[in-house]
Design a protein around this motif. Structure first.
Motif, PDB file in Angstrom:
ATOM      1  N   GLU A 100      -4.432   7.097  -4.930  1.00 22.52           N
ATOM      2  CA  GLU A 100      -6.043   7.623  -4.406  1.00 22.52           C
ATOM      3  C   GLU A 100      -6.666   6.080  -4.393  1.00 22.52           C
ATOM      4  O   GLU A 100      -7.331   5.923  -3.240  1.00 22.52           O
ATOM      5  CB  GLU A 100      -6.589   8.267  -5.399  1.00 22.52           C
ATOM      6  CG  GLU A 100      -8.028   8.888  -4.924  1.00 22.52           C
ATOM      7  CD  GLU A 100      -8.878   9.618  -5.808  1.00 22.52           C
ATOM      8  OE1 GLU A 100      -9.956   9.691  -5.851  1.00 22.52           O
ATOM      9  OE2 GLU A 100      -8.218  10.669  -6.426  1.00 22.52           O
ATOM     10  N   ALA A 101      -6.545   5.056  -5.207  1.00 26.16           N
ATOM     11  CA  ALA A 101      -7.442   3.734  -4.979  1.00 26.16           C
ATOM     12  C   ALA A 101      -6.819   3.010  -3.657  1.00 26.16           C
ATOM     13  O   ALA A 101      -7.356   2.176  -3.220  1.00 26.16           O
ATOM     14  CB  ALA A 101      -7.322   3.056  -6.442  1.00 26.16           C
ATOM     15  N   ALA A 102      -5.555   3.273  -3.622  1.00 24.53           N
ATOM     16  CA  ALA A 102      -5.036   2.535  -2.438  1.00 24.53           C
ATOM     17  C   ALA A 102      -4.904   3.466  -1.139  1.00 24.53           C
ATOM     18  O   ALA A 102      -4.449   2.990  -0.057  1.00 24.53           O
ATOM     19  CB  ALA A 102      -3.598   2.324  -2.734  1.00 24.53           C
ATOM     20  N   GLY A 103      -5.564   4.561  -1.244  1.00 21.98           N
ATOM     21  CA  GLY A 103      -5.788   5.341  -0.070  1.00 21.98           C
ATOM     22  C   GLY A 103      -4.412   5.894   0.424  1.00 21.98           C
ATOM     23  O   GLY A 103      -4.436   6.448   1.617  1.00 21.98           O
ATOM     24  N   ILE A 104      -3.715   6.557  -0.675  1.00 24.18           N
ATOM     25  CA  ILE A 104      -2.352   7.015  -0.266  1.00 24.18           C
ATOM     26  C   ILE A 104      -2.246   8.312  -0.727  1.00 24.18           C
ATOM     27  O   ILE A 104      -2.504   8.559  -1.961  1.00 24.18           O
ATOM     28  CB  ILE A 104      -1.290   6.128  -0.861  1.00 24.18           C
ATOM     29  CG1 ILE A 104      -1.094   4.661  -0.173  1.00 24.18           C
ATOM     30  CG2 ILE A 104       0.169   6.739  -0.540  1.00 24.18           C
ATOM     31  CD1 ILE A 104      -0.226   3.542  -0.740  1.00 24.18           C
ATOM     32  N   ASP A 105      -1.771   9.431  -0.128  1.00 20.73           N
ATOM     33  CA  ASP A 105      -1.485  10.686  -0.720  1.00 20.73           C
ATOM     34  C   ASP A 105       0.036  10.824  -0.733  1.00 20.73           C
ATOM     35  O   ASP A 105       0.724  10.917   0.274  1.00 20.73           O
ATOM     36  CB  ASP A 105      -1.954  11.457   0.351  1.00 20.73           C
ATOM     37  CG  ASP A 105      -1.732  12.952  -0.074  1.00 20.73           C
ATOM     38  OD1 ASP A 105      -1.096  13.266  -0.956  1.00 20.73           O
ATOM     39  OD2 ASP A 105      -2.282  14.066   0.882  1.00 20.73           O
TER      40      ASP A 105
ATOM     41  N   THR B 235      -1.880   0.158  -8.078  1.00 20.72           N
ATOM     42  CA  THR B 235      -2.071  -0.251  -9.564  1.00 20.72           C
ATOM     43  C   THR B 235      -2.068   0.676 -10.596  1.00 20.72           C
ATOM     44  O   THR B 235      -2.299   1.922 -10.268  1.00 20.72           O
ATOM     45  CB  THR B 235      -3.628  -1.030  -9.498  1.00 20.72           C
ATOM     46  OG1 THR B 235      -4.631  -0.001  -9.302  1.00 20.72           O
ATOM     47  CG2 THR B 235      -3.818  -2.261  -8.720  1.00 20.72           C
ATOM     48  N   PRO B 236      -1.947   0.256 -11.990  1.00 22.20           N
ATOM     49  CA  PRO B 236      -1.818   1.446 -12.573  1.00 22.20           C
ATOM     50  C   PRO B 236      -3.163   2.103 -12.962  1.00 22.20           C
ATOM     51  O   PRO B 236      -4.108   1.673 -12.811  1.00 22.20           O
ATOM     52  CB  PRO B 236      -1.525   0.689 -14.002  1.00 22.20           C
ATOM     53  CG  PRO B 236      -0.666  -0.628 -13.504  1.00 22.20           C
ATOM     54  CD  PRO B 236      -1.381  -0.926 -12.327  1.00 22.20           C
TER      55      PRO B 236
ATOM     56  N   ARG C  18       8.720   4.934  -1.545  1.00 24.10           N
ATOM     57  CA  ARG C  18       9.509   3.593  -2.151  1.00 24.10           C
ATOM     58  C   ARG C  18       8.852   2.382  -1.632  1.00 24.10           C
ATOM     59  O   ARG C  18       8.421   1.532  -2.416  1.00 24.10           O
ATOM     60  CB  ARG C  18      10.909   3.777  -1.942  1.00 24.10           C
ATOM     61  CG  ARG C  18      11.560   4.499  -2.807  1.00 24.10           C
ATOM     62  CD  ARG C  18      13.132   4.336  -2.983  1.00 24.10           C
ATOM     63  NE  ARG C  18      13.886   4.729  -1.545  1.00 24.10           N
ATOM     64  CZ  ARG C  18      14.117   5.942  -1.240  1.00 24.10           C
ATOM     65  NH1 ARG C  18      13.980   6.830  -1.718  1.00 24.10           N
ATOM     66  NH2 ARG C  18      14.697   5.792   0.016  1.00 24.10           N
ATOM     67  N   ARG C  19       8.579   2.191  -0.328  1.00 27.78           N
ATOM     68  CA  ARG C  19       7.781   1.347   0.326  1.00 27.78           C
ATOM     69  C   ARG C  19       6.412   0.981  -0.270  1.00 27.78           C
ATOM     70  O   ARG C  19       5.966  -0.192  -0.380  1.00 27.78           O
ATOM     71  CB  ARG C  19       7.864   1.360   1.715  1.00 27.78           C
ATOM     72  CG  ARG C  19       9.310   0.927   2.576  1.00 27.78           C
ATOM     73  CD  ARG C  19       9.044   0.572   3.784  1.00 27.78           C
ATOM     74  NE  ARG C  19       8.644   1.844   4.535  1.00 27.78           N
ATOM     75  CZ  ARG C  19       9.409   2.671   4.968  1.00 27.78           C
ATOM     76  NH1 ARG C  19      10.794   2.808   4.887  1.00 27.78           N
ATOM     77  NH2 ARG C  19       8.992   4.004   5.762  1.00 27.78           N
ATOM     78  N   ALA C  20       5.820   2.087  -0.286  1.00 27.22           N
ATOM     79  CA  ALA C  20       4.479   2.053  -0.847  1.00 27.22           C
ATOM     80  C   ALA C  20       4.243   1.183  -2.423  1.00 27.22           C
ATOM     81  O   ALA C  20       3.661   0.567  -2.697  1.00 27.22           O
ATOM     82  CB  ALA C  20       3.613   3.381  -0.898  1.00 27.22           C
TER      83      ALA C  20
END
Length: 74
Positions: free
Chosen positions: A14-19, A38-39, A29-31
């Protein structure tokens, strides 16, 4: 181990804007390999999750085995 402790994934998508539910396996895997993830904050069992977060942040070749992980917090 993180999932067993908290019921959540260890990386903060979520912090990286990824669902992650919208990505195919190769995209996920690329993400993960991008270094953008981050953890998550340790909330359930902070001492153990702190050790796991440090391990997750390392490149794969530098991460300890499960046996070595047992001795990290000595």
């Amino acid at each position: 181990m993180w999932w067993a402790i908290s019921g959540t994934w260890p990386l903060d998508y979520e912090a990286a804007g990824i669902d992650p539910t919208k990505l195919m396996a190769a995209q996920l895997r690329r993400a993960i390999g991008s270094g953008r993830l981050t953890p998550r904050a340790a909330t359930t069992w902070p001492t153990v999750q702190g050790v796991l977060a440090a391990v997750i942040a390392e490149p794969p070749e530098r991460r300890p085995t499960a046996g070595e992980l047992l001795n990290l917090n000595g």
